[in-house]
Scaffold this active site. Structure first.
Site, mmCIF file in Angstrom:
data_model
loop_
_atom_site.group_PDB
_atom_site.id
_atom_site.type_symbol
_atom_site.label_atom_id
_atom_site.label_comp_id
_atom_site.label_asym_id
_atom_site.label_seq_id
_atom_site.Cartn_x
_atom_site.Cartn_y
_atom_site.Cartn_z
ATOM 1 N N ASN A 244 0.814 -1.220 0.000
ATOM 2 C CA ASN A 244 0.000 0.000 0.000
ATOM 3 C C ASN A 244 0.845 1.266 0.000
ATOM 4 O O ASN A 244 0.347 2.354 0.306
ATOM 5 C CB ASN A 244 -0.931 0.002 1.214
ATOM 6 C CG ASN A 244 -2.026 -1.018 1.058
ATOM 7 O OD1 ASN A 244 -2.517 -1.249 -0.044
ATOM 8 N ND2 ASN A 244 -2.386 -1.676 2.147
ATOM 9 N N HIS A 251 -5.449 7.252 -1.735
ATOM 10 C CA HIS A 251 -6.892 7.121 -1.494
ATOM 11 C C HIS A 251 -7.502 8.478 -1.152
ATOM 12 O O HIS A 251 -8.623 8.782 -1.559
ATOM 13 C CB HIS A 251 -7.160 6.115 -0.370
ATOM 14 C CG HIS A 251 -6.932 4.694 -0.794
ATOM 15 N ND1 HIS A 251 -6.537 3.705 0.077
ATOM 16 C CD2 HIS A 251 -7.040 4.095 -2.005
ATOM 17 C CE1 HIS A 251 -6.407 2.560 -0.588
ATOM 18 N NE2 HIS A 251 -6.704 2.778 -1.845
#
Ligand code: NAD
Ligand code: GLY
Length: 363
Positions: A244, A251
């Site tokens: 991530n 995001h």
């Protein structure tokens, strides 16, 4: 064709990579318990690749139920999931019917989640058709749909029986979608494969030009990295979280500009630059390494500047990230190129400073 293996004991599975593999239906049939399949795709991919695949499967004696979903992230929801179930039940699909996902990450995540819960689990095969799906979403068994309040909020870990990557499918992929996939390719180099990062610095123009040899190598090397991580940490209790990198900022960017305005890979690209700057502020990364990451992403035609959201808005959006634990923001940072780590106690002021310097030239 090259074949890799995701090592998960009795749930281990092959990843086949090469041109022309959509015609090699035996690679799918050999992993199916019976000659019955439900092929899930969308309205864009269906006319490009589904008809040929269905014809080849049927010619080999496989009964195929077709499910064609509307295209787009906005349809990664309960309604599409129900449509899959409606057609599976109407088509008398049984527990041994194999769900085949043919498409990008949206179709793969949806079909995978459907397979995970239809009759408490049916076999599942990934046939990805975007670069992002080739190198990331088709491998590793994360499946999900979105909730109006959050992306990928409802899902399951459910591994496919095989991943069949036909590299020819990338010929029809729009340039912007292609570049978004390259962001994830670069990510593997940045987080755990410095030699691959250096190779990309040498060959990024060939990759972007979709030179078959360079692209095939980049896909294979990415899948090797992904398969190793998943084999070691399937359920993301540790190092899988390192995948991530750039995603906490990414995001927030995706949500902040409005879903769909920036592609996921574009947001991750700008997010990786921000995470590199944060790593530098904390003394883990040198200025030259931040510049190398920025330059490679720029050459891959990806955005490297965070959008004009206020620092407060970034913080608000990052608070929804799935990496939030006990109310604290956690970040994947770099300790040099090729070595990522999870930092859970990052001082807020350092994050504010990195965000204040969200133009790539501000280091
Ligand atoms: P996507 O599935 O929306 O595909 C992008 C676009 O390309 C769509 O319009 C699609 O119809 C079209 N398309 C697909 N293949 C094509 C082809 N060969 N030629 C022409 N057009 C084609 O987007 P994506 O980037 O593949 O995936 C994004 C999704 O993946 C997100 O929902 C994200 O959450 C998810 N994801 C999941 C994982 C995971 O581990 N499961 C990892 C990363 C991303
Ligand atoms: N795309 C991140 C993961 O599969 O864990």
């Amino acid at each position: 064709m090259r074949t890799l293996t995701v090592q998960l004991a009795d749930r281990s599975y092959p990843i086949h990579i090469g041109p022309g593999l959509l015609k090699r239906v035996e690679l799918m049939i050999e992993r199916m318990p019976q000659k019955a399949a439900a092929l899930v795709t969308n309205t864009t991919v269906e006319p490009l690749y589904s008809r040929g695949l269905v014809a080849a499967l049927e010619a080999s004696g496989v009964r195929v139920v077709r499910v064609v979903l509307p295209d787009g992230e906005a349809h990664k929801n309960w309604e599409s999931l129900n449509r899959i179930f409606d057609l599976l039940i109407a088509g008398r699909c049984e527990r041994n019917t194999t769900v085949i996902a043919l498409g990008g990450g949206v179709v793969g995540d949806l079909a995978g989640f459907a397979a995970a819960i239809y009759q408490r689990g049916t076999p599942f095969i990934q046939v990805p058709t975007t670069l992002l799906a080739h190198v990331d979403s088709a491998v590793g068994g994360k499946t999900a749909i979105n909730h109006p309040l959050g992306k990928n909020m409802i899902g399951a870990f459910y591994q496919p029986r095989v991943v069949v990557i036909d590299t020819d499918t990338l010929e029809t992929l729009p340039a912007r979608e292609f570049a978004a996939g390259v962001a994830e390719v670069i990510k593997y180099g940045a987080i755990r494969d410095a030699a691959f990062f250096a190779w990309l610095e040498q060959h990024i123009e060939r990759v972007i030009a979709r030179d078959p040899d360079a692209l095939g190598y980049a896909i294979e090397r990415s899948c090797i990295n992904k398969a190793e991580v998943v084999g070691q940490d399937e359920r993301e209790t540790g190092q899988r979280a390192l995948l991530n990198y750039g995603h906490t900022f990414g995001h927030a960017i995706e949500a902040g500009v409005g879903y769909g305005a920036w592609l996921h890979g574009e947001a991750v690209a700008a997010g990786m630059v921000l995470a590199a700057k944060l790593s530098r502020r904390l003394g883990f990364l040198g200025e030259q390494e931040v510049a190398r990451i920025t330059s490679l992403l720029r050459r891959a035609r990806l955005p490297v500047d965070g959008p004009e959201l206020s620092v407060e808005r970034y913080f608000e959006l990052m608070a929804h990230d799935k990496k939030v634990e006990g109310g604290r923001l956690r970040f994947i940072l770099l300790r040099g190129l090729g070595e990522a780590f999870l930092a859970s106690d990052v001082p807020v002021v350092a994050v504010e400073e990195a965000l204040a310097q969200r133009h790539a030239s501000d280091v």
